[in-house]
Design an enzyme around this catalytic site. Structure first.
Site, PDB file in Angstrom:
ATOM      1  N   SER B 177       0.831  -1.205   0.000  1.00  0.00           N
ATOM      2  CA  SER B 177       0.000   0.000   0.000  1.00  0.00           C
ATOM      3  C   SER B 177       0.874   1.268   0.000  1.00  0.00           C
ATOM      4  O   SER B 177       1.684   1.426  -0.910  1.00  0.00           O
ATOM      5  CB  SER B 177      -0.957  -0.058   1.196  1.00  0.00           C
ATOM      6  OG  SER B 177      -2.009   0.860   1.030  1.00  0.00           O
ATOM      7  N   ASP B 342      -9.340  -5.765  -4.577  1.00  0.00           N
ATOM      8  CA  ASP B 342      -8.997  -4.531  -3.867  1.00  0.00           C
ATOM      9  C   ASP B 342      -9.864  -3.376  -4.381  1.00  0.00           C
ATOM     10  O   ASP B 342      -9.884  -3.088  -5.571  1.00  0.00           O
ATOM     11  CB  ASP B 342      -7.508  -4.233  -4.111  1.00  0.00           C
ATOM     12  CG  ASP B 342      -6.962  -3.120  -3.230  1.00  0.00           C
ATOM     13  OD1 ASP B 342      -7.740  -2.266  -2.783  1.00  0.00           O
ATOM     14  OD2 ASP B 342      -5.742  -3.125  -2.995  1.00  0.00           O
ATOM     15  N   HIS B 375      -8.427  -4.897  -0.092  1.00  0.00           N
ATOM     16  CA  HIS B 375      -7.079  -4.313   0.027  1.00  0.00           C
ATOM     17  C   HIS B 375      -6.258  -4.999   1.119  1.00  0.00           C
ATOM     18  O   HIS B 375      -5.071  -5.287   0.931  1.00  0.00           O
ATOM     19  CB  HIS B 375      -7.245  -2.822   0.345  1.00  0.00           C
ATOM     20  CG  HIS B 375      -5.976  -2.027   0.331  1.00  0.00           C
ATOM     21  ND1 HIS B 375      -5.244  -1.811  -0.813  1.00  0.00           N
ATOM     22  CD2 HIS B 375      -5.295  -1.392   1.328  1.00  0.00           C
ATOM     23  CE1 HIS B 375      -4.178  -1.064  -0.529  1.00  0.00           C
ATOM     24  NE2 HIS B 375      -4.188  -0.799   0.762  1.00  0.00           N
TER      25      HIS B 375
END
Lengths: 397, 397
Positions: B177, B342, B375
């Site tokens: 991320s 995601d 995610h």
């Protein structure tokens, strides 16, 4: 006779190819409906309900050519046509509602009603009863004293409008997004009324994900210092909270494939000087989104947004204990039209509802909207499935 | 000799099968790094930077066995291991970092550094410099006088920590991320340092969509009356705004497929009595999400969240004018691991970066994480691609 026919044909040609007015609706006039002592799904009673409605096409003598359009979250009963010749835009589904269009006003009487707690409470073309309305018991706006309203209550207001016109049965009910919830609830709660139901970018229920996701729209409003537990004036409304909510709603109703085109059109750059220099500055794409929201906010009421969020959170077909129970009473032939890249009410919500109906042996159909808009595909690009919609409406049940 | 081998084997068996300590890291100790007059990407200078870091495994003599882990938005340098035997949870990537694990601490010296403006400013195990830090010029917290910091600045702090240990080259840099942004920026800005780069649930740039989406995390904080343009005290922080932001972040980091399981576990019903009765009440699923956010908020600083949002909004590989320019300097073998479902940093962001690298003739690889988390798959289920990661790290470049 020949000359007369020739003349008529010429007029028609001019109408069709020169001015195109043959395909346009006549100017639309907003109507008002009022009822007293309106009993809500919660058991509470509203002393008075006044809502706006509009219609396109003519009600036939048998009063059996009625198509009800149920509107989306930030929409109104202005589904088609223009109020004035110089209106910038017609109603939101004008592409499919009109003479010769998939929802053919030369055959059908098409009607739509402003929801309770309609978001655009201060739009001159919207008539609604909600927390911004004056409570006849106090002569002040209701604020949070307004009772919680549900999708069923929107349906029941529509039913009262229809009954006031002598209508006892629909040809079809059709709606996008929050309008889909109303359409499904109609089919579940009043199956004798509804032979055909079309759910566009919708859902048979708000699942845990959707109920939680809707809450993010409400929280910025409650954080705004002007909100004051719902007790604010028209002069000092919680605009910043409302703008935040509208920014989030706008983005969630779109898809990156479309949104990034907007980015390209304003020459979006990640490393922009202003937001690098100053934490109080924003990227141009953020400013664009904010300005768009701000330009809409002054006709909207923040408390109304909270009540619409709640109505959607409380939704399951028929307002029963489960989706299965709610769907079990449906007699309508149904059509589900999710948008393939919808990020707000993802296609699985339509698929699940459609599949449960099929499993229960009901006459249910499914057709996806393509395109890159995301959720808004069902509002702005609905004509893409116009032929499907037309044949669904015109087929005998 | 036989007896000795037998004894060693027994010890190993006990270690492996009885206590399993052979596979666990020794207890982790947080280290501190300080530097003065730290020049930022913006051109501004921070008089002092102090950050925490931790490491697992041993630095070899050549100092060439270093794997840098760059952490995600709400994470810290606590990537693996425990501080105390009785810690409830180890670091977030403990499943893949340790002796014999894909990031094998019996071979590699694994190191991670707390970001500038780390979200968990009040966590005893996080050491960071950000708007909540005392400005040596005023002896008061910086607040919004803290300069905007970028992903490049996080990278440069990490580089300073590594250089303080005599390290001049990495074996690999890996991050999920926001950590992926740092890993990509490392590979772009310091190609001689980085022979291998792994981007997990990441992006080569914040596109218009992502930059706008991140703004929704910041706005509730700025709406909180306690925020006061960033000038608040530890006693009266903008907790409600921070809780709203964390609720939104949590939901966006998940997927309905997982989220609705949580709904099932609390027996989620759309038509719940409390929210039907009272607009001030919420559904149980909303309360669950809020309580979860609230329980994390007291260790976090709201201004820090605003600065992390900005760092992410300003990101493009190499902080250049375009993604293509930023990627052009990369020499590393690269691996992109998006999570298939995601919704926060959708797979197209990884795909686009991977494809541009391939197009430029670079050695780039792609492997999707499956599973239903969304995610967070890249944080909580990374071991699913453990073998792929292991072979990527152990192959000669």
């Amino acid at each position: 006779m020949i000359a007369k026919t020739h003349f008529a044909a010429r007029i028609m040609l001019i109408a069709l190819f020169c001015c195109n007015t043959a395909l346009a609706l006549p100017l639309v006039e907003k109507q008002t409906f009022t009822t007293k002592q309106f009993a809500l799904f919660s058991g509470k009673v509203l002393p008075e309900v006044t809502v706006g409605w509009e219609s396109y096409g003519e009600l036939n003598e048998a009063k059996d050519n009625v198509i009800l359009i149920t509107h989306y979250f930030s929409g109104s009963s202005h589904a088609a046509g223009k109020y004035h010749e110089d209106d910038a835009q017609p109603g939101y589904w004008d592409a499919i509602i009109g003479p010769g269009k998939p929802i053919d006003t030369s055959k059908y009487f098409v009607i739509s009603v402003d929801s309770l707690a309609n978001l655009s409470a201060y739009d001159d073309n919207v008539i609604t009863t909600g927390p911004a309305s004056v409570n006849p018991e106090t002569n002040k706006p209701y604020g949070l004293d307004f009772p919680v309203v549900t999708i069923r209550d929107f349906v029941n207001v529509q039913k009262a409008v229809l009954e006031s016109l002598g209508i006892r049965k629909l040809h079809a009910v059709i709606g996008p997004s929050m309008g889909s919830m109303q359409a499904i609830d109609w089919a579940s709660a009043y199956p004798q009324w509804v032979p055909r139901m079309v759910s566009v970018i919708g859902s048979g229920q708000s699942d845990a994900w959707t109920t939680a996701a809707l809450e993010h729209w409400a929280r910025p409003i409650r954080l705004d210092k002007n909100w004051n537990d719902g007790d604010y004036t028209r002069q000092e409304p919680p605009t910043e909270g409302l703008v935040s909510a509208l920014m989030l709603i706008t983005q969630q109703a779109l898809h990156p494939a479309f949104f990034n085109q907007q980015g390209n059109s304003i020459d979006y750059q990640p490393v922009e000087p202003a937001p690098l220099e100053d934490i109080r500055q924003s990227h141009s794409i953020v400013n664009w989104l904010e300005q768009r929201a701000r330009s809409r906010a002054d006709k909207m009421d923040a408390n109304h947004l909270l009540y619409l969020v709640r109505a959607c959170q409380l939704f399951v077909a028929g307002h029963k204990d489960s989706l299965q129970q709610g769907l079990s009473t449906i007699k309508a032939k149904t059509l589900f039209m999710p948008a393939a890249n919808d990020l707000l009410l993802m296609p699985y919500l339509s698929t699940r509802t459609y599949e449960q109906l099929r499993k229960a042996g009901k006459n249910s159909h499914y057709a996806e909207l393509q395109g890159n808009l995301g959720h808004l595909e069902g509002v702005l690009d609905i004509q893409e499935q116009g032929e499907k919609l037309k044949s669904f409406l015109n087929d005998d049940k």
